[in-house]
Design a protein around this motif. Structure first.
Motif, mmCIF file in Angstrom:
data_model
loop_
_atom_site.group_PDB
_atom_site.id
_atom_site.type_symbol
_atom_site.label_atom_id
_atom_site.label_comp_id
_atom_site.label_asym_id
_atom_site.label_seq_id
_atom_site.Cartn_x
_atom_site.Cartn_y
_atom_site.Cartn_z
ATOM 1 N N LEU A 56 0.644 -1.323 -0.064
ATOM 2 C CA LEU A 56 0.050 -0.027 -0.145
ATOM 3 C C LEU A 56 0.863 1.122 -0.035
ATOM 4 N N GLN A 57 2.107 1.203 0.413
ATOM 5 C CA GLN A 57 3.003 2.311 0.782
ATOM 6 C C GLN A 57 3.405 2.799 -0.764
ATOM 7 N N LYS A 58 3.429 1.702 -1.790
ATOM 8 C CA LYS A 58 3.940 1.910 -2.889
ATOM 9 C C LYS A 58 2.794 2.620 -3.918
ATOM 10 N N SER A 59 3.382 3.122 -5.014
ATOM 11 C CA SER A 59 2.317 3.956 -6.131
ATOM 12 C C SER A 59 2.091 2.833 -6.924
ATOM 13 N N VAL A 60 1.012 2.891 -7.842
ATOM 14 C CA VAL A 60 0.306 2.015 -8.568
ATOM 15 C C VAL A 60 1.448 1.449 -9.631
ATOM 16 N N LEU A 65 5.288 -2.536 -11.655
ATOM 17 C CA LEU A 65 6.596 -3.022 -12.151
ATOM 18 C C LEU A 65 7.336 -3.888 -11.165
ATOM 19 N N ILE A 66 7.042 -4.287 -9.965
ATOM 20 C CA ILE A 66 7.469 -5.132 -9.140
ATOM 21 C C ILE A 66 6.659 -6.449 -9.224
ATOM 22 N N GLY A 67 5.293 -6.111 -9.600
ATOM 23 C CA GLY A 67 4.551 -7.420 -9.507
ATOM 24 C C GLY A 67 3.942 -7.557 -8.224
ATOM 25 N N ALA A 68 3.733 -6.401 -7.379
ATOM 26 C CA ALA A 68 3.356 -6.711 -5.681
ATOM 27 C C ALA A 68 1.534 -6.735 -5.879
ATOM 28 N N GLU A 69 1.397 -7.745 -4.990
ATOM 29 C CA GLU A 69 -0.209 -8.037 -4.942
ATOM 30 C C GLU A 69 -0.443 -8.112 -3.512
ATOM 31 N N ILE A 70 -1.749 -7.692 -3.095
ATOM 32 C CA ILE A 70 -2.387 -7.597 -1.812
ATOM 33 C C ILE A 70 -2.964 -9.335 -1.308
ATOM 34 N N GLU A 71 -2.248 -9.666 -0.163
ATOM 35 C CA GLU A 71 -2.402 -10.949 0.169
ATOM 36 C C GLU A 71 -3.893 -10.969 1.082
ATOM 37 N N ASN A 72 -4.472 -9.887 1.335
ATOM 38 C CA ASN A 72 -5.739 -9.979 2.323
ATOM 39 C C ASN A 72 -6.830 -10.482 1.059
ATOM 40 N N VAL A 447 2.331 17.114 8.397
ATOM 41 C CA VAL A 447 1.657 16.329 7.236
ATOM 42 C C VAL A 447 1.444 16.894 6.199
ATOM 43 N N SER A 448 2.164 16.835 5.085
ATOM 44 C CA SER A 448 2.449 17.627 4.004
ATOM 45 C C SER A 448 1.271 17.011 3.029
ATOM 46 N N ASP A 449 0.399 17.967 2.475
ATOM 47 C CA ASP A 449 -0.913 17.407 1.445
ATOM 48 C C ASP A 449 -0.293 17.266 0.181
ATOM 49 N N SER A 450 0.669 17.799 0.010
ATOM 50 C CA SER A 450 1.180 17.913 -1.473
ATOM 51 C C SER A 450 2.065 16.650 -1.784
ATOM 52 N N GLU A 451 1.965 15.923 -2.821
ATOM 53 C CA GLU A 451 2.665 14.857 -3.026
ATOM 54 C C GLU A 451 3.164 14.756 -4.673
ATOM 55 N N VAL A 452 3.970 13.906 -5.019
ATOM 56 C CA VAL A 452 4.638 14.098 -6.462
ATOM 57 C C VAL A 452 3.580 13.231 -7.100
ATOM 58 N N SER A 453 2.894 13.852 -8.125
ATOM 59 C CA SER A 453 1.774 13.145 -9.069
ATOM 60 C C SER A 453 2.281 12.491 -10.064
ATOM 61 N N ASP A 454 1.692 11.617 -10.529
ATOM 62 C CA ASP A 454 1.726 10.617 -11.654
ATOM 63 C C ASP A 454 2.397 11.430 -12.886
ATOM 64 N N GLU A 455 1.674 12.470 -13.050
ATOM 65 C CA GLU A 455 1.748 13.274 -14.168
ATOM 66 C C GLU A 455 3.311 13.727 -14.187
#
Length: 931
Positions: A56-60, A65-72, A447-455
Motif C-alpha cells: 500500500l505504501q507503493k504507488s500503482v 513494475l515489481i508485481g506486488a499483490e495484496i494478500e488480504n 503532514v504535507s498534503d502535496s505529493e509528487v503526482s504521476d503526471e
C-alpha cells in the motif's frame, strides 16, 4: 404511509409493507453486510498486514513494475480497512467495530429501537479499555498482528498521555477501576461474584495456615515419639521464692543443681521409657533449649531411666512442680524441659578420657584419673538461676582429687545465608529511577498534503528520454524513486554508451527539465549497474522529527548513540551510530539548516538515552542556539566546577573547557589502563558487573558529546583551540568522548588538514561554490543541493542524500521543559578544572597577564588563610568571594598548589588542604615572603 392489514379469501391476514419498512430492511441489510465484510477484512489483516502495508505504501506504477499483490482475501479495500481499524485505531480490539455494526444491522432488521443498547455499549467499553490495556502493557513491542502494537495507535498514544500526567501507577489503577466498572455494567452480579471469590480465597488461606501450624510447627511442651505420636511433657516450672530449686528460665547457663538434705523416702517421679527420653533430648538439641547433655564415661548419652518405684504423679500445690527424691546414691539429676529428670549413674569410669561431645554452645569435658566412686554433690544454699545470674554467684561443686568437671564455651561464627548475599549488577540508572524519557507527542507531526503526482513523474521521464535520445544515447529502461524533496531516476543505457558522455549532458538535462536548483548525476550508483539522475520535486514535503523518532528503525536500533537525522531518497529513515563515526563535521552556507540538523541530533539522543548514560558539552559562540538546553543542566550537561553556566559562550572559556575535556580523557584512559579495558563499553561492563573497586577510583563513565556550533568564530578568536580539538579527535573516541563541529565557513583555514584527518564522517548542507563542497566532502555535490535541510552525508566512504528532519524551537522547548521538571542530579556532571599556565594566560589577553611568574598575587595570603580556616577551596569560590576573573582565580589556585598549601586537582573531587592550623601557615607565608 402506515402498513395496512387485509384478510384473504382463505381467512389469512396479509400485511402490506410500506416504503418505510423497505428502507429499514435495506439499511439493516447494508449494515449487516458491511459489518460482515469489515470483520472478515480485519480478521485476514491479522495474518497479512506486513506484506499488505508494504504494498500500500507503493504507488500503482511501482506495484505493476515489481508485481506486488495484496494478500488480504478482501482485496485492497480489506487491507486498507484492516490498517484503519487495527493499526491506526484500536489494535486487536478493532474487530469489535464490525461486530457492533452487525448487531446494529440485526436490530434494525428485527424492528428494534435504534437507541444504543446494553450489548453495544458493553462492546464499546471493552474495545476502549482493551486497547488502552494492551497499549499500556506492550506499547509498540512484540506486535505480530499489526504494525503499531497490540493496542493500536489509539491505545499507545492515550496510554502514553496517561503515563505523562498520572504516571504508570495511576494509569494501572485507572484501568483496573475501568474494568471493574465495565464488569458491573455488563453483569449486575459481578460485585457479588468478586466477593465470593475473595471469601473462598481467604478461607483456603486460613486452612493452609492451620495445616502448616499443626503439621510443621511442634507445639511447646510436646515431643514426637518413636512412632510419630506426640507425647505430653510436664510444663516448665516457674520460679517461686518458696521453692528455690526450680530454675528461672531454661535458656540460662546450666549449673549443677545441689543436692538438698531431704529425708530418705521413696522417690516420686515421672516414668519415661528410654525411647521417649532419647527423642525428647534430640528435640531439645534441635531447639537449643537445653545445652547440657548427660554423658556416660564412653562418651554416649544416657538414654535410660531406672526407677525404683512407680507411683502415679500427683500434682503438688498449683500443679506446677514435681516432687523428686534427690537422695538416691546411684543416680543423677539433670534439668529437662519438664523439670528434674533422674538418670542412672554407672558405678565405674574407664581409664581413657571421654571425647568431648558438643551439641550446643557448651562442651563438657571430664578430666582426671579413674574414679572408683561417682563425684558427690555437696548441699549448698540454693540459688535461683536466671539468665542474668553472674558466674561468680552460681554454686560450684567442691573439687575432688579424682577429677574436675570443666565447662568450655565454644562460639560459632555467624554466617549469612547464601541467597541473602547480593549478586546483582550495578545499575547506574537507579540514581534517577523515576526518570521518564520524553514522549513523542511533544513533537509536531507535519503532514504535507502535496505529493509528487504521476503526471510529474511521467513528464520528467519523457523529457529525460527525449534529451538523451536527441544526443544519440539510447535508453533501455528508467525507474523512478520518489523522495521527500527529490526524485531519483535510475536509467540503464544501451550497450557501448560511455558514462562520461551522460555526465557531460548534466546542464542540458537540467535545462530540459526546467529544474529550480539544477540536477545531480550519480554515475554510476554504488552497488547498482545504473546511472542516477536526481531531480528536485516541484512540491517539497516536510520530514517531521515526530515521524523520524517514531520510526521502527530508530526505536529498535541497538547502537550506543543512535541518531535519526532525516529520510533518504528511498523515503527511509536514516539512522547512524555516533559512537562508531566517531566524530562528525557539519558545514554549509548560512541559513541552509545546520542548526536544525544539530537540534535533530541532540533531540535523537535525548529520546533514547538516560541522564546517567549521556552528557553534553555545548559550546555556542553565537550565544543563542543552545541557550534552550540550559534547563537540563542537572540532567544532561557537563561543565567545569569553576563555571557558573553550563552553556559555554565565551571563546576564551571554550579553550579551557576543551582542555578540561583533555584532562578528563587522560583520567579515563588511566582508569581503562588499570581495569584492562580497551574502550568505554568494556570498562562499563566490568564496572556494572562489580569487577572494579570504586575505592580505587573506578566509576561509571557516561558518554560525553561535545557540540560546537560555530567553529569558525571560535578558531578566529582563540587559535589555540585547534590543539585540544585535535587531541580529543585523535584519542577520545575509545573512552566515549565524541565531537560534533559545525561551521558556516568551510574554508581551509577553518577546516584544516588536522581536522579533516580526524573527522571521517561529514555532513554538507548546501554551499555556493564547488570548492567549498570539495573542502567538506573532498568531492563536488553540495553545491547542487536545493537547501532547506537538503544535505549530503559522507559515512564509510558512501555519499547519501538526505532530507533533514525538521524540529522547531517550540518543540525543543517542550522537550527540555518536560525533562527539567523531573528529578535530576544535584549539579551538572563535573569536569576537572583546568588552570592555564602564565604563558597561556598572556596569550589569552587576561587583565592580570602582566604579573611576573615569581610574584605572588596580592590576594594570595588572604585566600590561603581563608582556605585553612574553612577547610575547602576551589576556583569558583575565589571568583565569587573575591570578585576576580576566571583567569586570575586560576592563577591564584596554581600558586597555592605550587606553594604546597593545597593539593593537586583530582577530577571532580575537592582539593586537599595541606595545612590545618594558622600558626604553621603563617610560618609558611613568612618563608615565601608573603604577609
Amino acid at each position: 404511509m402506515a402498513s395496512k392489514n387485509t384478510t384473504s379469501p382463505n381467512g389469512r391476514q396479509n400485511v402490506q409493507r410500506s416504503n418505510r419498512d423497505s428502507a429499514r430492511w435495506i439499511a439493516g441489510l447494508l449494515l449487516l453486510f458491511v459489518g460482515l465484510f469489515s470483520a472478515a477484512a480485519v480478521f485476514f489483516s491479522f495474518f497479512s498486514w506486513a506484506p499488505d502495508q508494504s504494498v500500500l505504501q507503493k504507488s500503482v506504477e511501482d506495484r505493476e513494475l515489481i508485481g506486488a499483490e495484496i494478500e488480504n482475501l478482501c482485496g485492497v479495500a480489506g487491507a486498507r480497512l484492516g490498517m484503519l481499524l487495527v493499526d491506526r485505531s484500536f489494535g486487536l480490539f478493532g474487530i469489535l467495530i464490525p461486530v457492533m455494526l452487525v448487531l446494529i444491522g440485526i436490530r434494525i432488521i428485527r424492528q428494534r429501537p435504534l437507541l444504543v443498547n446494553h450489548s453495544i455499549l458493553s462492546l464499546f467499553f471493552i474495545m476502549i479499555l482493551g486497547s488502552l490495556t494492551l497499549g499500556f502493557a506492550f506499547a509498540d513491542r512484540w506486535s505480530i498482528c499489526c504494525s503499531t502494537g497490540w493496542g493500536g495507535a489509539f491505545g499507545i498514544e492515550v496510554s502514553t498521555l496517561l503515563r505523562t500526567h498520572i504516571g504508570a501507577v495511576g494509569t494501572l489503577i485507572l484501568l483496573l477501576g475501568g474494568w471493574i466498572l465495565t464488569g458491573v455494567f455488563i453483569n449486575r452480579n459481578f460485585i457479588n461474584k468478586v466477593n465470593e471469590v475473595g471469601n473462598v480465597m481467604a478461607d483456603k488461606g486460613e486452612k493452609i495456615v492451620e495445616i502448616v501450624k499443626h503439621k510443621v510447627v511442634v507445639p511447646l511442651g510436646r515431643v514426637p515419639g518413636e512412632d510419630g505420636a506426640i507425647t505430653e511433657e510436664a510444663p516448665e516450672p516457674a520460679p517461686k521464692a518458696a521453692e528455690p530449686a526450680a530454675p528461672a528460665a531454661p535458656a540460662a547457663p546450666a549449673a549443677v543443681v545441689p543436692e538438698p538434705p531431704v529425708q530418705k523416702a521413696a522417690p516420686i517421679h515421672v516414668e519415661r521409657p528410654a525411647e521417649s527420653v532419647a527423642a525428647a533430648k534430640a528435640t531439645l538439641r534441635d531447639e537449643d533449649d537445653d545445652p547440657f547433655i548427660e554423658l556416660t564415661p564412653d562418651g554416649k548419652p544416657v538414654g535410660e531411666v531406672v526407677p525404683e518405684e512407680t507411683e502415679p504423679q500427683e500434682p503438688a500445690g498449683d500443679e506446677e512442680f514435681t516432687e523428686v527424691d534427690l537422695s538416691h546414691p546411684e543416680g543423677r539429676v539433670v534439668m529437662g524441659r519438664g523439670g528434674l529428670i533422674e538418670l542412672e549413674r554407672p558405678a565405674f569410669r574407664p581409664a581413657a578420657p571421654a571425647a568431648p561431645v558438643s551439641d550446643g554452645p557448651f562442651t563438657e569435658i571430664i578430666v582426671g584419673d579413674e574414679p572408683e566412686e561417682p563425684v558427690e554433690m555437696r548441699a549448698e544454699i540454693p540459688v535461683e538461676v536466671t539468665a542474668e545470674t553472674p558466674a561468680e554467684v552460681l554454686p560450684a561443686p567442691e573439687p575432688q582429687g579424682e577429677g574436675v568437671v570443666v565447662t568450655v564455651e565454644s562460639n560459632e561464627a555467624k554466617l549469612v545465608d547464601e541467597k541473602a548475599i547480593p549478586t546483582e549488577s550495578y545499575d547506574p540508572l537507579k540514581d534517577l529511577v523515576n526518570y521518564h524519557k520524553p514522549p513523542v507527542t511533544l513533537l509536531e507531526d507535519y503532514v504535507s498534503d502535496s505529493e509528487v503526482s504521476d503526471e510529474e513523474i511521467f513528464e520528467n521521464k519523457t523529457k529525460i528520454e527525449e534529451t538523451l535520445k536527441y544526443f544519440g544515447i539510447p535508453i533501455q529502461r528508467i525507474k523512478a524513486t520518489v523522495g521527500p524533496t527529490v526524485t531519483l531516476y535510475e536509467i540503464v543505457q544501451a550497450q557501448g554508451v560511455k558514462i562520461a558522455k551522460i555526465q557531460g549532458l548534466q546542464n542540458d538535462i537540467a535545462q530540459s527539465l526546467k529544474a529550480e536548483s539544477g540536477i545531480r548525476i550519480i554515475a554510476p550508483i554504488p552497488g547498482k549497474g545504473t546511472i542516477g539522475i536526481e531531480v528536485p520535486n516541484r512540491n517539497k514535503q516536510i520530514v517531521s522529527m515526530y515521524s523520524a523518532v517514531r520510526s521502527l528503525r530508530f526505536q529498535e536500533s541497538k547502537a550506543e548513540l543512535p541518531v535519526v537525522i532525516g529520510r533518504t531518497i528511498q523515503n527511509e529513515n536514516f539512522v547512524f551510530d555516533l559512537a562508531k563515526m566517531p566524530h562528525l563535521l557539519v558545514a554549509g552556507a548560512t541559513g541552509q539548516g545546520k542548526s536544525v540538523g544539530l537540534n535533530a541530533i541532540i533531540t535523537s539522543l535525548l529520546y533514547r538515552k538516560h541522564p546517567a548514560q549521556l552528557k553534553f558539552v555545548m559550546i555556542d559562540p553565537k550565544m543563542v542556539e543552545f541557550s534552550l538546553y540550559s534547563k537540563v543542566e542537572r540532567h544532561f550537561l557537563a561543565k567545569m566546577e569553576s563555571e557558573d553556566e553550563a552553556i559555554v559562550t565565551d571563546p576564551r572559556k571554550a579553550v579551557y573547557t576543551l582542555n578540561a575535556l583533555c584532562t578528563e580523557m587522560d583520567n579515563r584512559l588511566e582508569l581503562c589502563k588499570k581495569a584492562g579495558a580497551r574502550n568505554i563499553s568494556e570498562y562499563n561492563e566490568k564496572f556494572t558487573s562489580r569487577r572494579l573497586n570504586p575505592l580505587n577510583g573506578h566509576r561509571f563513565m557516561p558518554y560525553i558529546v561535545v557540540v560546537i556550533d560555530e567553529f569558525a568564530d571560535l578558531i578566529m578568536t582563540a587559535k589555540e583551540v585547534e590543539t585540544p580539538v585535535t587531541r580529543l579527535a585523535q584519542k577520545a573516541r575509545a573512552i566515549g568522548i565524541h565531537l560534533i563541529i559545525a561551521t558556516q565557513r568551510p574554508s581551509v583555514d577553518v577546516i584544516t588538514g588536522k581536522i579533516k584527518a580526524n573527522f571521517p564522517a561529514r555532513v554538507a548542507f548546501r554551499v555556493m561554490q564547488m570548492i567549498d563542497s570539495r573542502t567538506i566532502l573532498d568531492r563536488p555535490g553540495a553545491d547542487q543541493l536545493i537547501g532547506r535541510g537538503d544535505m549530503l552525508i559522507s559515512k564509510d566512504g558512501e555519499l547519501t542524500r538526505i532530507q533533514c528532519a525538521l524540529v522547531e524551537t517550540k518543540e525543543v522547548e517542550r522537550i527540555v521543559d518536560y525533562i527539567s521538571k523531573q528529578q535530576g542530579y544535584t549539579a551538572a556532571y563535573a569536569l576537572p578544572d583546568y588552570t592555564p599556565d602564565n604563558g597561556e594566560g598572556q596569550q589569552m589577553g587576561s587583565e592580570e597577564a602582566s604579573s611576573a611568574p615569581l610574584k605572588y598575587d596580592s590576594l594570595f595570603s588572604e585566600i590561603a588563610r581563608s582556605a585553612v580556616q574553612d577547610g575547602s577551596i576551589s576556583t569558583s569560590m575565589i571568583q565569587r568571594n573575591y570578585e576576580v576573573g576566571f583567569n586570575r582565580a586560576g592563577r591564584i589556585m596554581m600558586q597555592l598548589e605550587r606553594a604546597g598549601i593545597v593539593g593537586r586537582q583530582q577530577g571532580a573531587k575537592p582539593r586537599d588542604i595541606l595545612y590545618h592550623d594558622l600558626p604553621s601557615l603563617e610560618a609558611k607565608l613568612q618563608e615565601l615572603g608573603v604577609f
